[in-house]
Structure formats: structure tokens, C-alpha cells
Scaffold this motif. Structure first.
Motif, PDB file in Angstrom:
ATOM      1  N   ILE A  81      -4.895  -4.784  -3.420  1.00  0.00           N
ATOM      2  CA  ILE A  81      -4.343  -3.433  -3.516  1.00  0.00           C
ATOM      3  C   ILE A  81      -4.192  -3.107  -4.995  1.00  0.00           C
ATOM      4  CG2 ILE A  81      -2.447  -1.883  -2.885  1.00  0.00           C
ATOM      5  CD1 ILE A  81      -1.669  -4.053  -0.749  1.00  0.00           C
ATOM      6  N   ALA A 100      -3.848   0.239  -8.043  1.00  0.00           N
ATOM      7  CA  ALA A 100      -3.571   1.648  -8.344  1.00  0.00           C
ATOM      8  C   ALA A 100      -3.820   1.876  -9.824  1.00  0.00           C
ATOM      9  CB  ALA A 100      -2.134   2.004  -7.978  1.00  0.00           C
ATOM     10  N   GLU A 123       0.227   5.741  -0.567  1.00  0.00           N
ATOM     11  CA  GLU A 123      -0.812   6.770  -0.521  1.00  0.00           C
ATOM     12  C   GLU A 123      -1.513   6.904  -1.874  1.00  0.00           C
ATOM     13  OE1 GLU A 123      -1.356  11.514   0.676  1.00  0.00           O
ATOM     14  OE2 GLU A 123       0.571  10.513   0.946  1.00  0.00           O
ATOM     15  N   GLY A 124      -2.848   6.947  -1.847  1.00  0.00           N
ATOM     16  CA  GLY A 124      -3.620   7.097  -3.076  1.00  0.00           C
ATOM     17  C   GLY A 124      -4.076   5.780  -3.675  1.00  0.00           C
ATOM     18  N   ASP A 125      -3.602   4.656  -3.145  1.00  0.00           N
ATOM     19  CA  ASP A 125      -4.005   3.355  -3.680  1.00  0.00           C
ATOM     20  C   ASP A 125      -5.443   3.016  -3.278  1.00  0.00           C
ATOM     21  OD1 ASP A 125      -1.530   3.034  -4.775  1.00  0.00           O
ATOM     22  OD2 ASP A 125      -0.773   1.667  -3.237  1.00  0.00           O
ATOM     23  N   ASP A 126      -6.078   2.177  -4.101  1.00  0.00           N
ATOM     24  CA  ASP A 126      -7.383   1.627  -3.763  1.00  0.00           C
ATOM     25  C   ASP A 126      -7.167   0.315  -3.015  1.00  0.00           C
ATOM     26  OD1 ASP A 126      -9.100   3.569  -5.081  1.00  0.00           O
ATOM     27  OD2 ASP A 126      -8.304   2.779  -6.937  1.00  0.00           O
ATOM     28  N   ILE A 127      -7.824   0.191  -1.860  1.00  0.00           N
ATOM     29  CA  ILE A 127      -7.632  -0.973  -1.004  1.00  0.00           C
ATOM     30  C   ILE A 127      -8.972  -1.661  -0.815  1.00  0.00           C
ATOM     31  CG2 ILE A 127      -6.704  -1.801   1.187  1.00  0.00           C
ATOM     32  CD1 ILE A 127      -5.447   1.066   1.473  1.00  0.00           C
ATOM     33  N   SER A 151     -14.340  -1.161  -0.456  1.00  0.00           N
ATOM     34  CA  SER A 151     -13.107  -0.618  -1.021  1.00  0.00           C
ATOM     35  C   SER A 151     -12.917   0.784  -0.484  1.00  0.00           C
ATOM     36  CB  SER A 151     -13.180  -0.575  -2.554  1.00  0.00           C
ATOM     37  OG  SER A 151     -13.206  -1.886  -3.080  1.00  0.00           O
ATOM     38  N   THR A 166      -9.910   4.270   0.089  1.00  0.00           N
ATOM     39  CA  THR A 166      -8.601   4.909  -0.046  1.00  0.00           C
ATOM     40  C   THR A 166      -8.345   5.587   1.289  1.00  0.00           C
ATOM     41  OG1 THR A 166      -9.623   6.908  -0.953  1.00  0.00           O
ATOM     42  CG2 THR A 166      -8.776   5.303  -2.533  1.00  0.00           C
ATOM     43  N   THR A 167      -7.110   5.730   1.667  1.00  0.00           N
ATOM     44  CA  THR A 167      -6.819   6.214   3.021  1.00  0.00           C
ATOM     45  C   THR A 167      -7.219   7.672   3.235  1.00  0.00           C
ATOM     46  OG1 THR A 167      -4.535   6.723   2.349  1.00  0.00           O
ATOM     47  CG2 THR A 167      -4.941   4.570   3.368  1.00  0.00           C
ATOM     48  N   ASP A 168      -7.491   8.403   2.149  1.00  0.00           N
ATOM     49  CA  ASP A 168      -7.869   9.802   2.340  1.00  0.00           C
ATOM     50  C   ASP A 168      -9.304   9.963   2.843  1.00  0.00           C
ATOM     51  OD1 ASP A 168      -9.276   9.149   0.079  1.00  0.00           O
ATOM     52  OD2 ASP A 168      -8.306  10.607  -1.235  1.00  0.00           O
ATOM     53  N   VAL A 192       0.832  -1.213   0.000  1.00  0.00           N
ATOM     54  CA  VAL A 192       0.000   0.000   0.000  1.00  0.00           C
ATOM     55  C   VAL A 192       0.861   1.255   0.000  1.00  0.00           C
ATOM     56  CG1 VAL A 192      -1.699   1.356   1.295  1.00  0.00           C
ATOM     57  CG2 VAL A 192      -1.878  -1.149   1.239  1.00  0.00           C
TER      58      VAL A 192
END
Length: 441
Positions: free
Chosen positions: A244, A246, A161-165, A181, A183-185, A159
Motif C-alpha cells: 500500500i 500513497a 481512498e486514493g491509495d495505490d494498492i 496495481s 486504485t479503488t476509483d 488502505v
């Protein structure tokens, strides 16, 4: 028939209508005669029913209807002839002694009169008319957004920053087991968000729900927690990472430019940015114009002083709704609508004093422009005049559409008038600066 008016004060009047038998009797007799021709009464042939029986059965109802019709017609004509500008509608005053057995009738109506005032656009001061420019930061962000939109999804091991999890939130005690699903933001708590950095598929991240999101209601979406449980929820949940991904941005090449614009002038990064800048600043101009219109409106409301027949309007609101309101409810409704009513009066004065009018050609031209913009959005860049004119006429055959479009045309005329006559400083800003100036964000 005699109609008189007593001006209680500058904003209130009482109109008295005195109606004689000779005013209404001819029409009442005419209606009753028609009833007699068609009435089916046992024991009498059609058309041979005695008039006395017709009057006994229908007389009062017909009298009431015809008196009311005549009353409304004469009252409306009187207000037109006297050029009375009223607010709301005339309110009949109660008359406990009224009955239909007499020959002559007297009716009284309360009127709320529109105030007399002037609008001085010179009183509008200290306003700013913004010119929003698309700066380099915005252009770079938009280019990246386009590249990601047309990019390809790639699988990742770790992972960033900005990745789709993709994964599952779990808390056995609370019965939470929800796949989703993220994203950390999305997390307000950046400390919790940072726990994902460097994690791999199969890893479990433990998060505290307290303050995790900017709104506790989001726990309902991501954790499927009931509404009654989300407020102040303070538990730990595990998030098991299952995938994970992107987005690998698309290359800026001829293939992408053709997808975006077809065969045309956009063939490199500079041309793409110029196109984005041109389109963005057209939209920004609309937002800047709307803010200027709103700011002038607020200033005019603050500087244009006049009284309203408040007590009359509260009474009118109380009595004329679908359901009669209490005095307290009517006052609350009046307080909510007062500002809008004041601006309607101000706007009407501006329109009249500046000779602003909407012609059918104005509506046609405005609608033509809207139709062409909409067709362009769907790839029809060069429609024939005949095709557009046909759509325009169909739109303008709908009275609701005509009303809506007329309001937009008049708003545009008002905006142009304000730009011409209101003194304001011009300021060039970025879109980010404009948002801060508008909303304080």
C-alpha cells in the motif's frame, strides 16, 4: 475539333467532343516517326524499318494514346474557358459502336455541375460563444496535481481512498493469478470498492466481477481473462494486498517553484495559481473557439439549402475508386460523404464571397508562431530570429506540411470571420460547465 455542351438540367450536363483526323494525325505521325528511328526489327537496319511495318506494330496503340492525351487536354481547356464548376470528374459515356478503324471520333462525357447558391451568415442564430474561466476548484485541483507529481512515495499500513494498492487477483477455478496495481476509483461498483477501506498488507478482499468495471473488457487487463470470457463474467475473485503506497504532496516552497519555472516571478501560491490560470485559459480559448467553429458549421449546413447531382456523384464514386463498387456500396459511400461535400461547397462560397486568401507571409507568420511555442515547451524561451526562420523555411519546403498548415490558417481566418459576422451571445463558464454544454456529461 468541335466541343458542345447539352445542359440536361441545372446540375447535370453532357459534353460532346468531335475529333477529326486532322486534329490528331500530326502528333501520331510524329510519334511513329520517332519509333521508326529507334526500332530494332530483325532484317532491317536501325532507322530503315518501313513505316508500314511500324504502323502495323505500333499504330493503334500510339493512336489510342495520342487521341486520349488530346481529348483530356481539350476537355480540360474547355471547362476552364467555360468556367464550369464541376463535382467529381467527367465520366465518359459508353459507346458500343466506338472503334479505332475510322478517321473521326465522337466522345461524350457526363458532368456533375456545382450548385448555385448563396451563404447568408445572418441565418446563423441562437449560438453561444463561450469564455471559459479557470475557477477556484480547477486551480486547487491543479495545484494538488502538481504537488503530487513532485511529491514522494510513502509506504502505508492501511488502505485509504486514493491509495495505490499492489496485489494479485486470484481465482483457482478460472486459472486467474495476475499481479497488478490498482486504485479503488477504477471500480464502477462502489460497494465493491469500499471493501478495501481499512484493509492491511496481507489481507484478502473478495470481489464480484459482475459490473465491477464500467466496461467488461477491463477484466482482460486486470484479471488477464480472455476476450471470449469477459462478457457478463460473474465469479468471485480474491485480491491479496501486497503493498500500500500513497504520494505525499510536495511542499509549496522555493525549491518546487524553481523546479517548475526556474528563476522567475512565481514565488508563492497566489503566483502559482495565476500562472496555472493564465496557461489553462489559453488552452480553454482554443477549445471554445473550436466549438464555436463547429456550431457555426452545423448551423450553416442546416440553413443553407441546395441540391446536388446525387445520381451522378453516386455513379462517379462507383466507377472511379481503386476497386469498382456496387450501386449499393456507392450509395452508402455517398451518404457518408454528402455532409462533408456540402460543407466544402459552403466553405468555398464563404472564402470567395469574403475574399479570404492565404499569402506566403500568412504561412510564414503562422508557422513562426507554432515553432516558437514548440521550442518554449522544450525550454528554449528566447530563440534567435535566424534559428526560427531557418526551421520555418525547412518546414515550408515540404508540400504536405504547406497543405496542412494552409488548412489551419484558413480555419483561423474563417473563425475570425464568424466571430465578426455571426451574431452570438457570450457566456462565461467554468471548464466543467463547458464540458457539460458540449457533451452533455
Amino acid at each position: 475539333m468541335n466541343i458542345t455542351r447539352n445542359n440536361v438540367d441545372a446540375l447535370n450536363a453532357v459534353v460532346t467532343v468531335e475529333m477529326k483526323k486532322a486534329d490528331y494525325e500530326p502528333e501520331v505521325e510524329k510519334v511513329l516517326s520517332n519509333y521508326r528511328k529507334t526500332a530494332n526489327v530483325p532484317g532491317f537496319r536501325k532507322g530503315q524499318v518501313p513505316m508500314s511495318l511500324i504502323k502495323k506494330q505500333y499504330g493503334k496503340a500510339v493512336l489510342l494514346e495520342e487521341v486520349n492525351k488530346l481529348l483530356q487536354a481539350k476537355l480540360n481547356q474547355y471547362m476552364q474557358d467555360e468556367k464550369l464548376e464541376i463535382l467529381g470528374n467527367p465520366l465518359p459515356k459508353a459507346n458500343e459502336d466506338f472503334n479505332l478503324d475510322g478517321d473521326d471520333f465522337t466522345f461524350e462525357f457526363e458532368l456533375g455541375l456545382a450548385p448555385t447558391f448563396d451563404v447568408d451568415l445572418a441565418t446563423v442564430k441562437n449560438l453561444t460563444q463561450y469564455k471559459i474561466v479557470a475557477d477556484d476548484k480547477l486551480l486547487d485541483e491543479q495545484v494538488l496535481r502538481i504537488r503530487k507529481q513532485y511529491g514522494k512515495m510513502i509506504q502505508k499500513d492501511t488502505v485509504e481512498e486514493g491509495d495505490d494498492i499492489t496485489g494479485t487477483f486470484i481465482n483457482e477455478e478460472k486459472g486467474i493469478n495476475n499481479s497488478t496495481s490498482i486504485t479503488t476509483d477504477i471500480f464502477k461498483n462502489k460497494t465493491e470498492a469500499a471493501k478495501f477501506n481499512g484493509k492491511k498488507v496481507g489481507d484478502v478482499v473478495t470481489l464480484s466481477t459482475k459490473g465491477l468495471f464500467d466496461d467488461d473488457h477491463k477484466l482482460m487487463d486486470y484479471l488477464k481473462v480472455g476476450h471470449d470470457d469477459v462478457h457478463g463474467l460473474d465469479i468471485d475473485v480474491d485480491f491479496k494486498i501486497e503493498e500500500i503506497t500513497a504520494t505525499e504532496p510536495a511542499e509549496l516552497n522555493e525549491e518546487l517553484f524553481k523546479k517548475l519555472f526556474g528563476e522567475g516571478d512565481v514565488a508563492d501560491l497566489d503566483a502559482l495559481k495565476n500562472k496555472i490560470k493564465e496557461d489553462a485559459e489559453k488552452q480553454f480559448a482554443v477549445q471554445a473557439d473550436q466549438k464555436f467553429l463547429n456550431d457555426v458549421t452545423e448551423s450553416l449546413l442546416a440553413t443553407t439549402k441546395f441540391d446536388l447531382p446525387a445520381e451522378f456523384l453516386k455513379k462517379w464514386i462507383q466507377q472511379t475508386g481503386e476497386n469498382q463498387l456496387s450501386a449499393e456500396q456507392a450509395e452508402a459511400e455517398y451518404n457518408k460523404s454528402e455532409s462533408g461535400l456540402r460543407y466544402q461547397l459552403i466553405e468555398g462560397k464563404i472564402i470567395t464571397s469574403n475574399g479570404l486568401q492565404i499569402t506566403f507571409d500568412d504561412l510564414k507568420d503562422y508557422t513562426n508562431g507554432l515553432i516558437r511555442k514548440q521550442m518554449a515547451q522544450f525550454g528554449q524561451m528566447d530563440p534567435t530570429d535566424a534559428d526560427v526562420d531557418g526551421i520555418v523555411m525547412r518546414v515550408l519546403s515540404n508540400q504536405e506540411e504547406v497543405k496542412r498548415l494552409s488548412e489551419q490558417v484558413m480555419s483561423e481566418k474563417m473563425l475570425n470571420l464568424f466571430k465578426e459576422k455571426v451574431s452570438a451571445k457570450t457566456k462565461e463558464v467554468s471548464y466543467e460547465e463547458f464540458v457539460k454544454a458540449s457533451y452533455g456529461e
